[in-house]
Design a protein around this motif. Structure first.
Motif, PDB file in Angstrom:
ATOM      1  N   ASP A  13       0.990  -1.190   0.159  1.00 18.66           N
ATOM      2  CA  ASP A  13      -0.193  -0.155  -0.338  1.00 18.66           C
ATOM      3  C   ASP A  13       0.777   1.459   0.094  1.00 18.66           C
ATOM      4  OD1 ASP A  13      -1.557   2.205   1.255  1.00 18.66           O
ATOM      5  OD2 ASP A  13      -2.667   1.193   0.706  1.00 18.66           O
ATOM      6  N   VAL A  14       0.698   1.745  -0.843  1.00 14.76           N
ATOM      7  CA  VAL A  14       1.979   3.026  -0.666  1.00 14.76           C
ATOM      8  C   VAL A  14       1.248   4.322  -1.100  1.00 14.76           C
ATOM      9  CG1 VAL A  14       3.118   4.418  -3.093  1.00 14.76           C
ATOM     10  CG2 VAL A  14       2.725   2.163  -3.707  1.00 14.76           C
ATOM     11  N   ILE A  15       1.388   5.531  -0.229  1.00  9.53           N
ATOM     12  CA  ILE A  15       1.475   6.607   0.223  1.00  9.53           C
ATOM     13  C   ILE A  15       0.619   7.519  -0.577  1.00  9.53           C
ATOM     14  CG2 ILE A  15       0.953   8.609   1.809  1.00  9.53           C
ATOM     15  CD1 ILE A  15       2.473   6.757   4.000  1.00  9.53           C
ATOM     16  N   GLY A  16      -0.033   7.576  -1.602  1.00 11.25           N
ATOM     17  CA  GLY A  16      -0.066   9.189  -2.665  1.00 11.25           C
ATOM     18  C   GLY A  16       1.177   9.313  -3.628  1.00 11.25           C
ATOM     19  N   CYS A  17       1.438   8.172  -3.861  1.00 10.33           N
ATOM     20  CA  CYS A  17       2.308   8.076  -5.198  1.00 10.33           C
ATOM     21  C   CYS A  17       2.243   9.627  -6.167  1.00 10.33           C
ATOM     22  CB  CYS A  17       2.154   6.912  -6.198  1.00 10.33           C
ATOM     23  SG  CYS A  17       0.967   6.817  -7.047  1.00 10.33           S
ATOM     24  N   ALA A  76       4.044  15.523  -9.801  1.00  9.34           N
ATOM     25  CA  ALA A  76       3.291  16.273 -10.519  1.00  9.34           C
ATOM     26  C   ALA A  76       1.677  16.907  -9.682  1.00  9.34           C
ATOM     27  CB  ALA A  76       2.648  15.615 -11.726  1.00  9.34           C
ATOM     28  N   GLY A  77       1.106  17.210  -8.976  1.00 11.62           N
ATOM     29  CA  GLY A  77       0.014  18.421  -8.555  1.00 11.62           C
ATOM     30  C   GLY A  77      -0.823  17.095  -8.142  1.00 11.62           C
ATOM     31  N   GLN A  78      -1.217  17.586  -7.501  1.00 11.87           N
ATOM     32  CA  GLN A  78      -3.027  16.532  -7.327  1.00 11.87           C
ATOM     33  C   GLN A  78      -3.977  16.610  -8.991  1.00 11.87           C
ATOM     34  OE1 GLN A  78      -4.194  14.319  -5.326  1.00 11.87           O
ATOM     35  NE2 GLN A  78      -5.355  13.373  -6.456  1.00 11.87           N
ATOM     36  N   GLY A  79      -4.211  15.782  -9.496  1.00 15.59           N
ATOM     37  CA  GLY A  79      -5.141  15.789 -10.249  1.00 15.59           C
ATOM     38  C   GLY A  79      -4.550  16.467 -11.802  1.00 15.59           C
ATOM     39  N   PRO A  84       0.559  10.854 -13.696  1.00  9.86           N
ATOM     40  CA  PRO A  84       1.018   9.158 -13.745  1.00  9.86           C
ATOM     41  C   PRO A  84       1.664   8.416 -14.892  1.00  9.86           C
ATOM     42  CG  PRO A  84      -1.479  10.162 -14.249  1.00  9.86           C
ATOM     43  CD  PRO A  84      -1.067  11.070 -13.993  1.00  9.86           C
ATOM     44  N   PHE A  85       2.158   9.616 -15.835  1.00 11.30           N
ATOM     45  CA  PHE A  85       3.526   9.323 -16.298  1.00 11.30           C
ATOM     46  C   PHE A  85       5.000   9.797 -15.721  1.00 11.30           C
ATOM     47  CE2 PHE A  85       6.745  11.476 -19.157  1.00 11.30           C
ATOM     48  CZ  PHE A  85       7.497  10.600 -19.455  1.00 11.30           C
ATOM     49  N   PHE A  86       4.833  10.428 -14.773  1.00 14.86           N
ATOM     50  CA  PHE A  86       6.337  10.693 -13.550  1.00 14.86           C
ATOM     51  C   PHE A  86       5.747   9.560 -12.717  1.00 14.86           C
ATOM     52  CE2 PHE A  86       7.341  14.368 -15.285  1.00 14.86           C
ATOM     53  CZ  PHE A  86       7.920  15.268 -14.963  1.00 14.86           C
ATOM     54  N   TRP A  87       5.097   9.318 -12.347  1.00 13.82           N
ATOM     55  CA  TRP A  87       4.980   7.872 -11.535  1.00 13.82           C
ATOM     56  C   TRP A  87       6.093   6.522 -12.445  1.00 13.82           C
ATOM     57  CZ3 TRP A  87       5.041   5.575  -7.102  1.00 13.82           C
ATOM     58  CH2 TRP A  87       5.675   4.191  -6.874  1.00 13.82           C
ATOM     59  N   LEU A  88       5.066   6.182 -13.699  1.00 17.63           N
ATOM     60  CA  LEU A  88       5.913   5.728 -14.476  1.00 17.63           C
ATOM     61  C   LEU A  88       7.285   5.626 -14.898  1.00 17.63           C
ATOM     62  CD1 LEU A  88       6.012   3.446 -16.140  1.00 17.63           C
ATOM     63  CD2 LEU A  88       5.389   4.967 -18.742  1.00 17.63           C
TER      64      LEU A  88
END
Length: 275
Positions: A13-17, A76-79, A84-88
């Motif tokens: 369970d990851v916190i706010g990726c 990247a900021g909420q929303g 998703p790209f930066f998390w990738l």
């Protein structure tokens, strides 16, 4: 389960990726995949100088906050569609950095000709890690003693892999919520030539991990192999029994039918709703 092997699996369970990715590391990765330096600087300057306000039903806040040198903002900021790209990018970096000497999942076909190996599975920040036992049975020991050694090996290897993943996650800006993670140990109790899944009492074991900059170890909650849990909207358990999952989904369908039945929506509205 078919080969009655011993394995352990961990649900992370990851916190706010999206809100914790290390931006500077992301910029380096963008340069690595060919993004022009000027474009990266433009993005970095935009995020660094952006003023943030909070909007609720009561209006917009009169005060704002922004990234500063001593307290930089991550992610990247909420929303943001860039999230998703930066998390990738972060996840690829983590995946490339996994220690290949660590034990992971390995399955051998019944004919012993095919071997399938992997560290785990992931969908965005929901990840699943696992290890199969690397212990080789000692013919001088009893079956129960060999199974115990299998369990100890799995416990040790899974603990090492899970802690390694946590460190990689923390180094890219992320963090694990250890108390919301869970794990299951698949082991066996043999009686009269038949094997049954071992309960937590029959196969005691713990996973203890540190998280972030804390040196205190926390115990990861352990599930019974027959205990159903939800991941990515699917209800599964270590025993592969789908009875409870079907009951839950049947309940959802009944609730939906109960709300749809007395509805007075016309055929045009129903078509728009469904399609």
């Amino acid at each position: 389960r078919q080969t009655k092997g011993v394995l352990g699996c961990l649900e992370n369970d990851v916190i706010g990726c999206y809100n914790r990715t290390a931006n500077k590391l992301g910029y380096i990765q963008l340069r690595q995949i060919g993004m022009p330096a000027n474009a990266i600087r433009s993005l970095a300057d935009t995020w660094y100088n952006m003023e943030h306000v909070i909007r609720t039903a009561y209006g917009r806040s009169t005060r704002s906050y922004r990234s500063i040198h001593r307290v930089p903002l991550y992610g990247a900021g909420q929303g943001s569609t860039n999230g998703p790209f930066f998390w990738l990018l972060m996840f690829i970096s983590m995946l490339d950095s996994i220690d290949p000497t660590l034990r992971a999942l390995s399955f051998i076909s019944a004919c012993a000709q095919l071997i399938a190996s992997r560290t785990g599975d992931a969908f965005v920040d929901d990840s699943h890690l696992g290890v199969t036992s690397a212990h080789e049975d000692d013919p001088s020991l009893s079956m129960d003693d060999n199974i115990m050694l299998h369990e100890l090996r799995v416990q040790e290897d899974l603990n090492n892999l899970a802690q390694h993943y946590e460190r990689l996650l923390w180094s890219t800006g992320g963090a694990l919520n250890i108390l919301k993670c869970s794990w299951v140990l698949i082991s066996w109790v043999w009686r009269n030539g038949r094997a049954k899944l071992a309960t937590k009492a029959q196969a005691p074991a713990d996973l203890k991990l540190t998280s972030g900059d804390s040196k205190d170890k926390q115990t990861v909650p352990r599930l019974q192999p027959t205990e159903t849990y939800r991941t990515l909207g699917v209800f599964i358990n270590g025993s592969s029994n789908t009875k409870q999952a079907k009951e839950i989904l049947r309940g959802h369908a009944a609730t939906y039918a109960g709300k749809l039945g007395p509805s007075t929506i016309n055929s045009l509205g129903a078509g728009q709703y469904l399609f």
